[in-house]
Design a protein around this motif. Structure first.
Motif, mmCIF file in Angstrom:
data_model
loop_
_atom_site.group_PDB
_atom_site.id
_atom_site.type_symbol
_atom_site.label_atom_id
_atom_site.label_comp_id
_atom_site.label_asym_id
_atom_site.label_seq_id
_atom_site.Cartn_x
_atom_site.Cartn_y
_atom_site.Cartn_z
ATOM 1 N N GLN A 1 -25.801 16.727 -75.264
ATOM 2 C CA GLN A 1 -24.731 17.018 -74.265
ATOM 3 C C GLN A 1 -23.576 16.315 -74.084
ATOM 4 O O GLN A 1 -22.479 17.105 -74.045
ATOM 5 N N VAL A 2 -23.630 15.009 -74.692
ATOM 6 C CA VAL A 2 -22.207 14.313 -74.980
ATOM 7 C C VAL A 2 -21.425 14.887 -76.131
ATOM 8 O O VAL A 2 -20.339 15.194 -76.232
ATOM 9 N N ALA A 3 -22.226 15.457 -77.329
ATOM 10 C CA ALA A 3 -21.336 15.933 -78.536
ATOM 11 C C ALA A 3 -21.039 17.432 -77.864
ATOM 12 O O ALA A 3 -19.762 17.839 -78.239
ATOM 13 N N MET A 4 -21.808 17.981 -76.984
ATOM 14 C CA MET A 4 -21.320 19.276 -76.751
ATOM 15 C C MET A 4 -20.083 19.289 -75.673
ATOM 16 O O MET A 4 -18.951 19.844 -75.653
ATOM 17 N N GLN A 5 -20.067 18.174 -74.792
ATOM 18 C CA GLN A 5 -18.866 17.981 -73.747
ATOM 19 C C GLN A 5 -17.529 17.583 -74.512
ATOM 20 O O GLN A 5 -16.729 18.060 -74.314
ATOM 21 N N SER A 6 -17.815 16.864 -75.414
ATOM 22 C CA SER A 6 -16.749 16.337 -76.240
ATOM 23 C C SER A 6 -16.146 17.721 -77.173
ATOM 24 O O SER A 6 -14.925 17.516 -77.003
ATOM 25 N N GLY B 1 -18.523 28.855 -68.086
ATOM 26 C CA GLY B 1 -19.022 28.020 -69.454
ATOM 27 C C GLY B 1 -19.842 26.777 -68.915
ATOM 28 O O GLY B 1 -20.858 26.578 -69.417
ATOM 29 N N GLU B 2 -19.208 25.784 -68.160
ATOM 30 C CA GLU B 2 -19.914 24.640 -67.738
ATOM 31 C C GLU B 2 -21.238 24.883 -66.873
ATOM 32 O O GLU B 2 -21.940 24.366 -67.284
ATOM 33 N N GLU C 1 -27.068 25.103 -66.780
ATOM 34 C CA GLU C 1 -28.238 25.755 -66.846
ATOM 35 C C GLU C 1 -29.103 25.717 -67.806
ATOM 36 O O GLU C 1 -30.376 25.624 -67.951
ATOM 37 N N HIS C 2 -28.555 25.723 -69.091
ATOM 38 C CA HIS C 2 -29.286 25.734 -70.314
ATOM 39 C C HIS C 2 -30.134 24.359 -70.482
ATOM 40 O O HIS C 2 -31.414 24.136 -70.752
ATOM 41 N N LYS D 1 -32.998 23.906 -68.017
ATOM 42 C CA LYS D 1 -34.170 24.427 -68.426
ATOM 43 C C LYS D 1 -34.818 23.727 -69.538
ATOM 44 O O LYS D 1 -36.120 23.456 -69.581
ATOM 45 N N LEU D 2 -33.950 23.142 -70.510
ATOM 46 C CA LEU D 2 -34.677 22.214 -71.492
ATOM 47 C C LEU D 2 -35.209 20.897 -71.041
ATOM 48 O O LEU D 2 -36.349 20.400 -71.276
ATOM 49 N N SER D 3 -34.519 20.347 -70.046
ATOM 50 C CA SER D 3 -35.093 19.176 -69.490
ATOM 51 C C SER D 3 -36.401 19.367 -68.637
ATOM 52 O O SER D 3 -37.112 18.353 -68.443
#
Length: 195
Positions: free
Chosen positions: A60-65, A32-33, A38-39, A42-44
């Motif tokens: 990214q921060v919210a997703m990692q949280s 998952g990480e 990767e996602h 691609k966006l970056s």
């Protein structure tokens, strides 16, 4: 003796299985990480405005949280579940040991009674019948006690499994909702509707 060896063997199998499950769960978390990284990569690569870059970093921060919360909740759930199952197994063994100890006491008493009857001159046929009746009664009492313990243990296991399933499903649903919210907010910066 043999009973303790069988129990130790069962305990070892349980620990091996738990290790395999932990390894599999850890592998899925790493997958998952990697997919998230990767996602984001691609966006970056796309030419983003500063606002879009900030939105991506925030996402990214919210997703990692959200991921950390889910992983922590699931780890706590697994730990609690295992502790409860260990407790149930231990209580089951203690109850069975108590039944077996009582069988030994009852058998010793039946043997002592037979010896006393023989010494008192009671006919051997009567002593034999009384001893057989005592042994049958002891056996029936043990079987009934064991059945009662097994029924109670199965009910406890079922309740523990159901609780784990409901709690895990709630954790997964909260995670899905968090992910949807994060990506919906993120997509709004790109002028796309959340899916």
């Amino acid at each position: 003796g043999e009973k303790n060896e069988n129990r130790s063997e069962k305990d070892q199998k349980i620990e091996i299985k738990r290790g395999e499950i932990d390894e599999k769960r850890g592998g899925k978390q790493k997958e998952g990480e990697a997919k998230r990284a990767e996602h984001v990569a691609k966006l970056s690569e796309k030419s983003l405005t500063d606002a879009q870059k900030a939105a991506l970093a925030s996402a990214q921060v919210a997703m990692q949280s959200a991921v950390d919360t889910k992983n922590g909740d699931m780890a706590a759930l697994v730990s609690e579940y295992r502790a409860n199952m260990d407790k149930i197994r231990s209580e089951h063994r203690t109850q069975i040991d108590g039944l077996l100890a009582q069988v030994k006491v009852d058998v010793d008493a039946a043997i002592a009674k037979a010896k006393t009857d023989c010494s008192a001159g009671v006919s051997s046929a009567t002593v034999k019948n009384n001893f057989q009746d005592s042994m049958k009664s002891i056996n029936d009492k043990f079987k009934a006690g064991r059945e009662s313990v097994q029924v109670a243990t199965k009910a406890e296991v079922a309740a523990t499994v159901d609780t784990r399933k409901v709690t895990a499903e709630g954790t997964r649903n909260m995670f899905r909702d968090s992910v949807k919210s994060v990506w919906s907010s993120f997509r709004s910066f790109f002028g796309k509707k959340g899916e």
